[in-house]
Design a protein around this motif. Sequence first.
Motif, PDB file in Angstrom:
ATOM      1  N   PHE A  78      16.421 -24.454  19.431  1.00 39.85           N
ATOM      2  CA  PHE A  78      18.349 -24.815  18.864  1.00 39.85           C
ATOM      3  C   PHE A  78      18.079 -24.699  17.398  1.00 39.85           C
ATOM      4  O   PHE A  78      17.623 -25.412  17.922  1.00 39.85           O
ATOM      5  N   GLY A  79      18.316 -23.353  17.020  1.00 34.58           N
ATOM      6  CA  GLY A  79      17.778 -23.846  15.594  1.00 34.58           C
ATOM      7  C   GLY A  79      19.677 -23.311  14.727  1.00 34.58           C
ATOM      8  O   GLY A  79      20.637 -23.705  15.249  1.00 34.58           O
ATOM      9  N   GLU A  80      19.000 -24.343  13.867  1.00 28.47           N
ATOM     10  CA  GLU A  80      19.861 -24.677  12.318  1.00 28.47           C
ATOM     11  C   GLU A  80      19.762 -23.399  11.656  1.00 28.47           C
ATOM     12  O   GLU A  80      18.496 -23.306  11.133  1.00 28.47           O
ATOM     13  N   ALA A  81      20.655 -21.998  10.357  1.00 33.77           N
ATOM     14  CA  ALA A  81      19.973 -21.877   9.445  1.00 33.77           C
ATOM     15  C   ALA A  81      21.288 -21.702   8.541  1.00 33.77           C
ATOM     16  O   ALA A  81      21.895 -21.621   8.751  1.00 33.77           O
ATOM     17  N   LYS A  82      20.585 -22.174   7.052  1.00 36.08           N
ATOM     18  CA  LYS A  82      21.704 -22.478   6.261  1.00 36.08           C
ATOM     19  C   LYS A  82      21.042 -21.689   4.817  1.00 36.08           C
ATOM     20  O   LYS A  82      19.589 -21.384   4.871  1.00 36.08           O
ATOM     21  N   PHE A  83      22.212 -21.053   3.609  1.00 35.16           N
ATOM     22  CA  PHE A  83      21.682 -20.103   2.737  1.00 35.16           C
ATOM     23  C   PHE A  83      22.615 -21.454   1.743  1.00 35.16           C
ATOM     24  O   PHE A  83      23.467 -20.802   1.445  1.00 35.16           O
ATOM     25  N   PHE A  84      21.616 -21.947   1.067  1.00 35.49           N
ATOM     26  CA  PHE A  84      21.971 -22.901   0.022  1.00 35.49           C
ATOM     27  C   PHE A  84      22.154 -22.093  -1.336  1.00 35.49           C
ATOM     28  O   PHE A  84      20.694 -21.597  -2.095  1.00 35.49           O
ATOM     29  N   ASN A  85      23.005 -22.621  -2.310  1.00 33.46           N
ATOM     30  CA  ASN A  85      22.476 -22.353  -4.116  1.00 33.46           C
ATOM     31  C   ASN A  85      21.644 -23.355  -4.379  1.00 33.46           C
ATOM     32  O   ASN A  85      20.498 -23.225  -5.380  1.00 33.46           O
TER      33      ASN A  85
ATOM     34  N   ILE B 135      18.640 -26.839  -2.623  1.00 30.32           N
ATOM     35  CA  ILE B 135      18.413 -27.942  -1.490  1.00 30.32           C
ATOM     36  C   ILE B 135      17.910 -29.266  -1.878  1.00 30.32           C
ATOM     37  O   ILE B 135      17.379 -29.969  -0.972  1.00 30.32           O
ATOM     38  N   GLU B 136      18.492 -29.656  -3.188  1.00 32.21           N
ATOM     39  CA  GLU B 136      18.764 -30.983  -3.468  1.00 32.21           C
ATOM     40  C   GLU B 136      19.270 -31.823  -2.878  1.00 32.21           C
ATOM     41  O   GLU B 136      19.911 -31.838  -1.116  1.00 32.21           O
ATOM     42  N   ASN B 137      19.097 -33.457  -3.242  1.00 30.35           N
ATOM     43  CA  ASN B 137      19.548 -34.315  -1.255  1.00 30.35           C
ATOM     44  C   ASN B 137      20.725 -34.038  -1.255  1.00 30.35           C
ATOM     45  O   ASN B 137      21.004 -34.154  -0.208  1.00 30.35           O
ATOM     46  N   ALA B 138      21.852 -33.996  -2.124  1.00 29.85           N
ATOM     47  CA  ALA B 138      23.655 -33.624  -2.324  1.00 29.85           C
ATOM     48  C   ALA B 138      23.900 -32.458  -0.938  1.00 29.85           C
ATOM     49  O   ALA B 138      24.424 -32.868  -0.181  1.00 29.85           O
ATOM     50  N   ARG B 139      23.009 -31.492  -1.031  1.00 31.68           N
ATOM     51  CA  ARG B 139      23.014 -30.867   0.645  1.00 31.68           C
ATOM     52  C   ARG B 139      22.359 -30.507   1.771  1.00 31.68           C
ATOM     53  O   ARG B 139      22.541 -30.736   2.902  1.00 31.68           O
TER      54      ARG B 139
ATOM     55  N   PRO C 250      13.963 -25.120  15.065  1.00 33.59           N
ATOM     56  CA  PRO C 250      14.213 -25.062  13.493  1.00 33.59           C
ATOM     57  C   PRO C 250      14.798 -24.714  12.753  1.00 33.59           C
ATOM     58  O   PRO C 250      15.825 -24.883  13.164  1.00 33.59           O
ATOM     59  N   ILE C 251      14.676 -25.255  11.692  1.00 40.79           N
ATOM     60  CA  ILE C 251      15.702 -25.412  10.760  1.00 40.79           C
ATOM     61  C   ILE C 251      15.345 -24.704   9.523  1.00 40.79           C
ATOM     62  O   ILE C 251      14.530 -25.015   8.721  1.00 40.79           O
ATOM     63  N   LEU C 252      16.011 -23.604   9.418  1.00 37.30           N
ATOM     64  CA  LEU C 252      15.826 -22.624   8.107  1.00 37.30           C
ATOM     65  C   LEU C 252      16.284 -23.132   6.843  1.00 37.30           C
ATOM     66  O   LEU C 252      18.356 -22.923   7.292  1.00 37.30           O
ATOM     67  N   LEU C 253      15.499 -23.197   5.500  1.00 44.54           N
ATOM     68  CA  LEU C 253      16.302 -23.324   4.549  1.00 44.54           C
ATOM     69  C   LEU C 253      16.661 -22.719   3.309  1.00 44.54           C
ATOM     70  O   LEU C 253      15.599 -22.020   2.453  1.00 44.54           O
TER      71      LEU C 253
ATOM     72  N   TYR D  85      14.243 -34.472   3.122  1.00 43.39           N
ATOM     73  CA  TYR D  85      14.789 -34.055   4.286  1.00 43.39           C
ATOM     74  C   TYR D  85      14.578 -34.568   5.396  1.00 43.39           C
ATOM     75  O   TYR D  85      15.353 -35.449   6.485  1.00 43.39           O
ATOM     76  N   PHE D  86      13.694 -34.890   5.927  1.00 46.68           N
ATOM     77  CA  PHE D  86      12.863 -35.646   7.844  1.00 46.68           C
ATOM     78  C   PHE D  86      13.989 -37.430   6.825  1.00 46.68           C
ATOM     79  O   PHE D  86      13.513 -37.473   7.884  1.00 46.68           O
ATOM     80  N   LYS D  87      13.519 -37.788   6.350  1.00 41.28           N
ATOM     81  CA  LYS D  87      13.937 -39.735   5.773  1.00 41.28           C
ATOM     82  C   LYS D  87      15.461 -39.264   5.846  1.00 41.28           C
ATOM     83  O   LYS D  87      16.058 -40.322   6.397  1.00 41.28           O
ATOM     84  N   LYS D  88      16.160 -37.852   5.514  1.00 35.80           N
ATOM     85  CA  LYS D  88      17.914 -38.827   5.874  1.00 35.80           C
ATOM     86  C   LYS D  88      17.910 -38.258   7.708  1.00 35.80           C
ATOM     87  O   LYS D  88      19.089 -38.578   7.813  1.00 35.80           O
TER      88      LYS D  88
END
Length: 305
Positions: A148-155, A157-161, A224-227, A259-262
């Motif tokens: 079951f996957g997650e997919a994001k498209f960001f400006n 990928i610093e900590n806030a996102r 799977p987490i696509l960034l 990411y894994f820390k959060k």
Amino acid sequence: MDFEILINDDYLALVQETELTPIENKTVLSLANDFEDEKWRRRKFNSFVWDNIALTALTDQEREKLAGKSDSTLREAAVKLRLTDKENDKGKGSELAEIVLYGIMQHHYKALPVVPKIFTKQNVQDNAKGADSVHIVLEGEDAFSLWFGEAKFFNSIENARLGDIVESVGKSLQTEKLKKENSIITNMAEVDRLVKNKDLATKIKLALSPDNSMDSIKPILHVPILLLHQCSITAGAKEMNNEYRTRIREYHIDRASAYFKKQIEALSDKVSKYSSIKFHIILFPVPDRQELVDQFTNAVAFYKG
């Protein structure tokens, strides 16, 4: 898949000294497009999107009927897309990322697209509910894993996102959400069509039955987490050389660690059997997010027209 693999390893093999726990069952995959004439190959990336769009927008039966009819396939797939990218800033790029994830799942993980998520949406203006991708990977003759996957498209990928992604992953792992995804799988004909071993197909549907405890699913569950992300390193590069590879690898390992820390801090005590679930962070840098989103939505509008 023609993209170069820069990292494909367990997180613990990449970062031996870490205080994160539990950190087992976590992997990092870093992919990168190459360059031509000292420019990032946008056409190659866009071709990958359109070559794989049918996986998330059409059922297996629809894809089979349109086999050999590439233009008709693109038009049928485009009709299913939501085009929220033009009307809703928050949703910009969401479908593009979903399609890229479906392509990666098929070509890298050899997964079966048992639920084409864009196909299952209720109407063209709503985001498909639940996970962004649903796949099954056959593990030999008589076993399978559920993805079951997650997919994001960001400006960025610093900590806030990264917190937004963790929140989304957490919601997708709620028991009622997992049961809903399982019910969608069993109510569609894709398992019977895609799994040629009929005994295994029956086993899959029995395992996903609402009568079964979700605790039994966790050991075979992968996330799977696509960034897909805009990247200044990529924007400033002109060729796929060792300097570029090294900088992207270092950046992606750093972002995977963050990411894994959060995720561990937010979910390890809240998600039942968290340590049994396997998480795969997939990072893919692009030079200009807005340009790719605009090209994609303009192409969808053309095929819709």
